[in-house]
Design an enzyme around this catalytic site. Structure first.
Site, PDB file in Angstrom:
ATOM      1  NE  ARG A   1      10.176   6.115   8.830  1.00  0.00           N
ATOM      2  CZ  ARG A   1       9.041   6.132   7.655  1.00  0.00           C
ATOM      3  NH1 ARG A   1       9.137   4.927   6.820  1.00  0.00           N
ATOM      4  NH2 ARG A   1       8.211   6.753   7.753  1.00  0.00           N
TER       5      ARG A   1
ATOM      6  N   PRO B   1       0.677  -1.138   0.054  1.00  0.00           N
ATOM      7  CG  PRO B   1      -0.100  -1.002   2.045  1.00  0.00           C
ATOM      8  CD  PRO B   1       0.675  -2.336   1.068  1.00  0.00           C
ATOM      9  CG  ASN B   2      -0.189   4.411   1.433  1.00  0.00           C
ATOM     10  OD1 ASN B   2      -1.162   4.910   0.813  1.00  0.00           O
ATOM     11  ND2 ASN B   2      -0.332   3.750   2.523  1.00  0.00           N
TER      12      ASN B   2
ATOM     13  CG  ASN C   1       8.213  -1.908   0.683  1.00  0.00           C
ATOM     14  OD1 ASN C   1       7.576  -2.021   1.596  1.00  0.00           O
ATOM     15  ND2 ASN C   1       8.881  -0.888   0.220  1.00  0.00           N
TER      16      ASN C   1
ATOM     17  CG  ASP D   1      -1.189 -16.865   8.868  1.00  0.00           C
ATOM     18  OD1 ASP D   1      -0.053 -17.132   9.544  1.00  0.00           O
ATOM     19  OD2 ASP D   1      -2.249 -16.728   9.494  1.00  0.00           O
TER      20      ASP D   1
ATOM     21  CE1 TYR E   1       8.937   4.908   3.142  1.00  0.00           C
ATOM     22  CE2 TYR E   1       7.269   6.777   3.203  1.00  0.00           C
ATOM     23  CZ  TYR E   1       7.792   5.636   3.551  1.00  0.00           C
ATOM     24  OH  TYR E   1       7.299   5.342   4.776  1.00  0.00           O
TER      25      TYR E   1
ATOM     26  NE  ARG F   1       3.817   6.659   1.857  1.00  0.00           N
ATOM     27  CZ  ARG F   1       4.187   5.354   2.198  1.00  0.00           C
ATOM     28  NH1 ARG F   1       4.635   4.654   1.303  1.00  0.00           N
ATOM     29  NH2 ARG F   1       3.797   5.043   3.337  1.00  0.00           N
TER      30      ARG F   1
ATOM     31  CB  ALA G   1       1.484   0.425   6.845  1.00  0.00           C
TER      32      ALA G   1
ATOM     33  CG  HIS H   1      10.966  -2.272   4.775  1.00  0.00           C
ATOM     34  ND1 HIS H   1       9.333  -2.008   4.779  1.00  0.00           N
ATOM     35  CD2 HIS H   1      10.955  -3.427   5.610  1.00  0.00           C
ATOM     36  CE1 HIS H   1       8.834  -3.300   5.167  1.00  0.00           C
ATOM     37  NE2 HIS H   1       9.736  -3.963   5.860  1.00  0.00           N
ATOM     38  CG  LEU H   2      11.564   2.205  -1.016  1.00  0.00           C
ATOM     39  CD1 LEU H   2      10.182   2.753  -1.169  1.00  0.00           C
ATOM     40  CD2 LEU H   2      12.356   2.321  -2.129  1.00  0.00           C
ATOM     41  CB  SER H   3      12.371   4.298   5.162  1.00  0.00           C
ATOM     42  OG  SER H   3      11.220   3.459   5.814  1.00  0.00           O
TER      43      SER H   3
ATOM     44  CG  HIS I   1       4.827  -1.895  10.609  1.00  0.00           C
ATOM     45  ND1 HIS I   1       6.263  -2.235  10.483  1.00  0.00           N
ATOM     46  CD2 HIS I   1       4.787  -0.902   9.711  1.00  0.00           C
ATOM     47  CE1 HIS I   1       6.778  -1.437   9.649  1.00  0.00           C
ATOM     48  NE2 HIS I   1       5.997  -0.527   9.001  1.00  0.00           N
TER      49      HIS I   1
ATOM     50  NE  ARG J   1       6.788   4.754   9.860  1.00  0.00           N
ATOM     51  CZ  ARG J   1       5.643   4.877   9.026  1.00  0.00           C
ATOM     52  NH1 ARG J   1       5.458   3.812   8.301  1.00  0.00           N
ATOM     53  NH2 ARG J   1       5.179   5.845   9.128  1.00  0.00           N
TER      54      ARG J   1
ATOM     55  CD  GLU K   1       9.745  -7.364   6.176  1.00  0.00           C
ATOM     56  OE1 GLU K   1       9.924  -8.464   6.900  1.00  0.00           O
ATOM     57  OE2 GLU K   1       9.201  -6.373   6.669  1.00  0.00           O
TER      58      GLU K   1
HETATM   59  C1  DQA Z   1       8.115   1.229   3.943  1.00  0.00           C
HETATM   60  C2  DQA Z   1       8.102   1.238   5.582  1.00  0.00           C
HETATM   61  C3  DQA Z   1       6.607   1.052   6.004  1.00  0.00           C
HETATM   62  O1  DQA Z   1       6.859   1.391   7.580  1.00  0.00           O
HETATM   63  C4  DQA Z   1       5.821   2.099   5.306  1.00  0.00           C
HETATM   64  O2  DQA Z   1       4.475   2.089   5.987  1.00  0.00           O
HETATM   65  C5  DQA Z   1       5.702   2.124   4.204  1.00  0.00           C
HETATM   66  C6  DQA Z   1       7.107   1.861   3.176  1.00  0.00           C
HETATM   67  C7  DQA Z   1       9.515   1.329   3.209  1.00  0.00           C
HETATM   68  O3  DQA Z   1       9.714   1.001   2.362  1.00  0.00           O
HETATM   69  O4  DQA Z   1      10.210   1.903   3.785  1.00  0.00           O
HETATM   70  O5  DQA Z   1       4.485   2.256   3.275  1.00  0.00           O
HETATM   71  O6  DQA Z   1       7.647  -0.121   3.798  1.00  0.00           O
END
Ligand code: DQA
Length: 154
Positions: A106, A9-10, A73, A86, A22, A17, A76, A99-101, A79, A110, A97
Site C-alpha cells: 500500500r 482505531p477505525n 491490529n 513501548d 478491508y 469503511r 494506523a 493487518h487485514l490488508s 506506523h 504504511r 501484529e
Molecule cells: C490496517 C492497516 C493500517 O495501515 C490502517 O491504518 C488500518 C487497518 C489493516 O488491518 O490492514 O486502520 O491495520
C-alpha cells in the site's frame, strides 16, 4: 490459555469503511469467526476495540498476568506509535501484529511498522485469515496438535 484480541482505531467501522480494502465483514462478524476458530483450537479469546492510543496502552499494561498472548491490529498507530510499541515491549505478553490488508503493498507510509520489532511476528494481507493465522501460530507455540491430543486422550 487466554488470548486478548485488540483492535485499534477505525476498526469499529469495518464493513462500511473502504470495503474494497478491508472487506464487508463487520467487526462483530469478524470477532464471531475468530471466536469460533479459537474454541476449536482450545483457546479462550477476549475482544477489545478502541480508537484511543492511551486506552489501548492501558489495556496492554493490564494484560500481564491475565493473558498468555495478545493478537493486535494497531491500525494506523502501527506506523508511528512509539508509545504502543513501548507498552508491548514492557508488558511482557507475547504479541502478534495483524493487518487485514497487505501493508507492504500500500502507500509508502504504511510499509513501516514501529510495532513489528517488539512482536513475536507480523501477519498482513489475508483479511480475517490474518487473525486466524495468528491463532494457529499461538496454537502451534502451545504444542499444537500433539498437546491437544494428549489433553483429549488421543
Ligand atoms: C490496517 C492497516 C493500517 O495501515 C490502517 O491504518 C488500518 C487497518 C489493516 O488491518 O490492514 O486502520 O491495520
Amino acid at each position: 490459555m487466554k488470548v486478548l484480541v485488540l483492535h485499534g482505531p477505525n476498526l469499529n467501522l469495518l464493513g462500511r469503511r473502504e470495503p474494497e480494502i478491508y472487506g464487508t465483514k463487520t467487526l462483530d462478524q469478524l470477532n464471531e469467526e475468530i471466536e469460533a476458530l479459537a474454541s476449536q483450537l482450545g483457546l479462550e479469546v477476549e475482544f477489545f476495540q478502541s480508537n484511543h492510543e492511551g486506552v489501548l496502552i492501558d489495556r496492554i499494561q493490564q494484560a500481564a498476568g491475565t493473558y498468555s498472548w495478545i493478537v493486535f491490529n494497531p491500525g494506523a498507530f502501527s506506523h508511528y506509535s512509539y508509545a504502543l510499541r513501548d507498552a508491548i515491549a514492557g508488558a511482557g505478553v507475547p504479541t502478534i501484529e495483524v493487518h487485514l490488508s497487505n501493508i507492504q503493498a500500500r502507500e509508502e507510509f504504511r510499509r513501516h511498522s514501529v510495532i513489528a520489532p517488539v512482536c513475536a511476528g507480523q501477519i498482513s494481507g489475508f483479511g480475517a485469515a490474518s487473525y486466524f493465522l495468528a491463532l494457529y501460530a499461538i496454537f502451534e507455540r502451545a504444542g499444537g496438535v500433539q498437546a491437544q491430543n494428549e489433553l483429549t486422550g488421543f
